[in-house]
Design an enzyme around this catalytic site. Sequence first.
Site, PDB file in Angstrom:
ATOM      1  N   HIS A   1      59.563  46.983  34.424  1.00 30.68           N
ATOM      2  CA  HIS A   1      60.753  48.062  34.450  1.00 30.68           C
ATOM      3  C   HIS A   1      61.886  47.191  34.481  1.00 30.68           C
ATOM      4  O   HIS A   1      62.176  46.224  35.309  1.00 30.68           O
ATOM      5  CB  HIS A   1      60.759  48.882  35.923  1.00 30.68           C
ATOM      6  CG  HIS A   1      59.499  49.664  35.886  1.00 30.68           C
ATOM      7  ND1 HIS A   1      59.284  51.047  35.133  1.00 30.68           N
ATOM      8  CD2 HIS A   1      58.321  49.844  36.496  1.00 30.68           C
ATOM      9  CE1 HIS A   1      58.389  51.568  35.476  1.00 30.68           C
ATOM     10  NE2 HIS A   1      57.624  50.841  36.368  1.00 30.68           N
TER      11      HIS A   1
ATOM     12  N   CYS B   1      62.078  49.038  29.402  1.00 32.63           N
ATOM     13  CA  CYS B   1      63.204  49.958  28.905  1.00 32.63           C
ATOM     14  C   CYS B   1      64.440  48.854  28.515  1.00 32.63           C
ATOM     15  O   CYS B   1      64.782  48.153  29.122  1.00 32.63           O
ATOM     16  CB  CYS B   1      63.561  50.860  29.873  1.00 32.63           C
ATOM     17  SG  CYS B   1      62.361  52.099  30.456  1.00 32.63           S
TER      18      CYS B   1
END
Lengths: 385, 567
Positions: free
Chosen positions: A142, A184
């Site tokens: 992440h 991301c």
Amino acid sequence: MKLSSALLPLLAAPFVAAEHTSNWAVLVGTSRFWFNYRHLANVLSLYRTVKRLGIPDSQIILMLPDDMACNPRNAFPGAVFNNADRALDLYGDNIEVDYRGYEVTVENFIRLMTDRWGEDTPRSKRLMTDERSNILVYMTGHGGNEFLKFQDAEEISAFDLADAFGQMWEKKRYHEMLFMIDTCQANTMYSKFYSPNILATGSSEIDQSSYSHHADQDVGVAVIDRYTYYNLEFLETQVRDPTSKLTMGDLFDSYDEAKIHSHPGIRYDLFEGGEQAARSKLIMDFFGNVQNIEVEGEKRNETQWRQELEAIERMINEAKRRHNESLSVHPQAQHVVEEAKPAQSLRRQGAAMVQEEQGWSKQIVGAAALVGCAVAWAAGSWLES
Amino acid sequence: MASPNAADASSAPEPSKETSIIVPRAAKAHNGPPPESKEGIWLRRAAILSFWAVVVLLGLPVWWKTTAIYRAELPLQDMTDWAESKICKPVFPLRIAVESSISSHDAQQLVRLTQHAIDDLNEFSAHHLRLMPATSPYTANSSQEVIIDGTSIRSDDRDNALVIRMIQVETGETPRSQLQSYSPTLDVYYSASQLPAQSSTSSPLASFIAQELHTVFAEEQAQLAYLLAAQPGAQAARTKALSVEKYVELDRQSTKVLKYAPTYHLTFSLFSPSYTPSAWNIEAALRTYLSPLLESFSGISNFTVDSQVQLYATFSPSIHQPEFDEHLKAWTLRKEDLSAFVNAAEWPLSPSIGEGPTVNFILYVPDASQSPLLVKENAGNSWLIPQWGGVHILNVQNVSTTPNVLTAEDLVPAMHTFSDQLTVLFGLPQAPASLPLRISTLERVRAASLIFSASSTLGALAQVYQKMPSIPVPDNVAQSVDSTIAHLQQACHLLREGRFQGALEHARIAEVEAEKAFFERSMVGQVYFPDEHKVAVYLPLLGPVAVPLVMAALKELKGVLASARGR
């Protein structure tokens, strides 16, 4: 002859840069916990692929922060799948995890890249590359704008990553590097790189999320990310064996934004020769293990070899005899060596002393702080009275 | 509003009178606060000042001290100079002794002429041969000495790269020469008439010797020229000794050679797809066939050795299985599959044994049903894997059964292959024919390459130090750097003097120290803080403290200024 010596400087440069002799892969997952199953599956899929294409375990550094195979929530104990069809168990029976659980930290990752370890670190956990090594660095987890979280506890910034690669380049620890990241806002992670010969690609632009591909109803969570899934699909279906001649350009062209649901980025400008050179690199230059095998034809005469061995042995015995003689003749030489050693150990003690001094100075600072507080208090009470 | 009264009352016994006098005036200016007493003002100022004093005198130094990164001083300029090879230009003056039975006067004349001839031939200025008459003239009967075994190395010739023995003969073609295979000796046969006359300025014998020497050292010159050409600041003139073809060849060779390490670990592995052979007499074989070679390399690196036997070793699924070739009457492997022959995923070839890099030598004994197993392209049975090791397929003669134990005799061909592969991996030059000469060539090449690599590590460290101000640099890095530079200087000095063994010794230490300095484990630039991160850390902590402090100080300053203006 004259012509050739004039040509040499022109020819020399490409020759030096032409070849690499070993391939290494650093595969890093950075997230823990069951619902991040897909990140570990991503890493294991890549691990399986590079191993299939020939990089030996000793040249793969695998960082897995969690053990999904043995997670109590796993309905298929001992197995990790990257597809709902569950055709392929990624765990298999032969997997070598170099860093696991809480060993996966930013510090360890940077130590790994810059090879700054204590003396007791086993060689299998180190990245023993040199100026002839190609490295594949794959990271997933992440992340956000210019950072990637490690285990929900800390993060590595794009600057740290760029500095680590910068140090590697200075020390000639790689020849070429392929940096892949699936997270991301992944493309921000390679935006700060400044060292040459890095080809970087990421799953999504700034302010863009990177999505998972599909979930397995029985596993209960998503099993793989989209960007990694389509990379793997290409590698599995097109790059079937180590003799493949497909290029990085072919891989990049296979990226379909409609399927990946984000804009994968590719950074060519650091690569020597720019976009064209980078695109024409073989996929096997990074995902496979290049070995320019040398088959030996005719051999030296065997009797000659035996003679040579005997001669060497005689030479060595002679040298030993002489060495022993010189030992008895010049005992002083030995003495000098012995004298030199204590000097070195003395110096070591010096280093320890300096540290001790640091400790003292810290204590003095602490004492000064206490005294200062006491003085302030005394002055205050004096003023008050 | 009663507070000033109360405060004043408590602080002084008398002011009750004063206040009672002032009351009417205070009542008049009811909107403003009552004026402070001088004492109160000073008390407040002292309080503010003491807070500031603590912050400035105590807080700031403590903060500074605890957040400062310790960086030892490094001799950056020296390090960069070494890396750019500005300080040390390696030269290789090789001493060559000439032993002869002729009178010292004649010998000197011959040496002088030969030296001239050599200097004319030499294109590579950094590497030059210096001839000198041997200190102890060679007096033995020359015709008998021809059969000498060459092992009698005199103890004073350690620094001589080569000894030329001038042997006068009556018969046979002269001049002719022969390089002894096992000692650094070049025998030159000549007839008495070929000795140069005292007055002559050239002599066929001298130019013959010069040509021979040039040939003997051609490979070494090429290797050193190749090494120097790769260095920064190498002039084009230096590389004249190197043709493009030779350059390409050396470059190809350099991709095979192992990276230098002070210790290598050799692993000999026996792999078999079935349950036989389950034992091999490797220890005896190694002792007989390999340890002499390892001993002769011991001046350059150390070796540790181990062995293993692995049964039921299967090929990796991704390679083509061997096919039977009718023409060769053998099972064959395609050349492009050889790189995948070693099943890296399954075969336990761990690199983690010992301290040095591992060199793997694999002996594969094929199953009786697939024997003999050969490489399709050249019907060979061994190959070299660059920088990794070698593989030898041992096809047992008696096809029907594979023996349970391989004897040392069975292992001879394999040992032969392995020792050849080891010399290639270790970078031992293929020419000239004399082994001691090749080893000493390797010593010189290694010394030079170690000097270069230690220098370049110093340069890298200097770059890192300058570019990354956030990584700490402890004192022992500075010590290692100093020691590296000292040893490099020594090595360079010894090279210039032609004492290559000592130079190699110092270069080895320099390399180790340089690596230690660069890879100091506490130098991890781990946490780069962008400025906004710093604000985010400090503001919540220091903001609430700083605001009243600053505001109080400002208010007080304003008051002081106002009163000064009013006065």
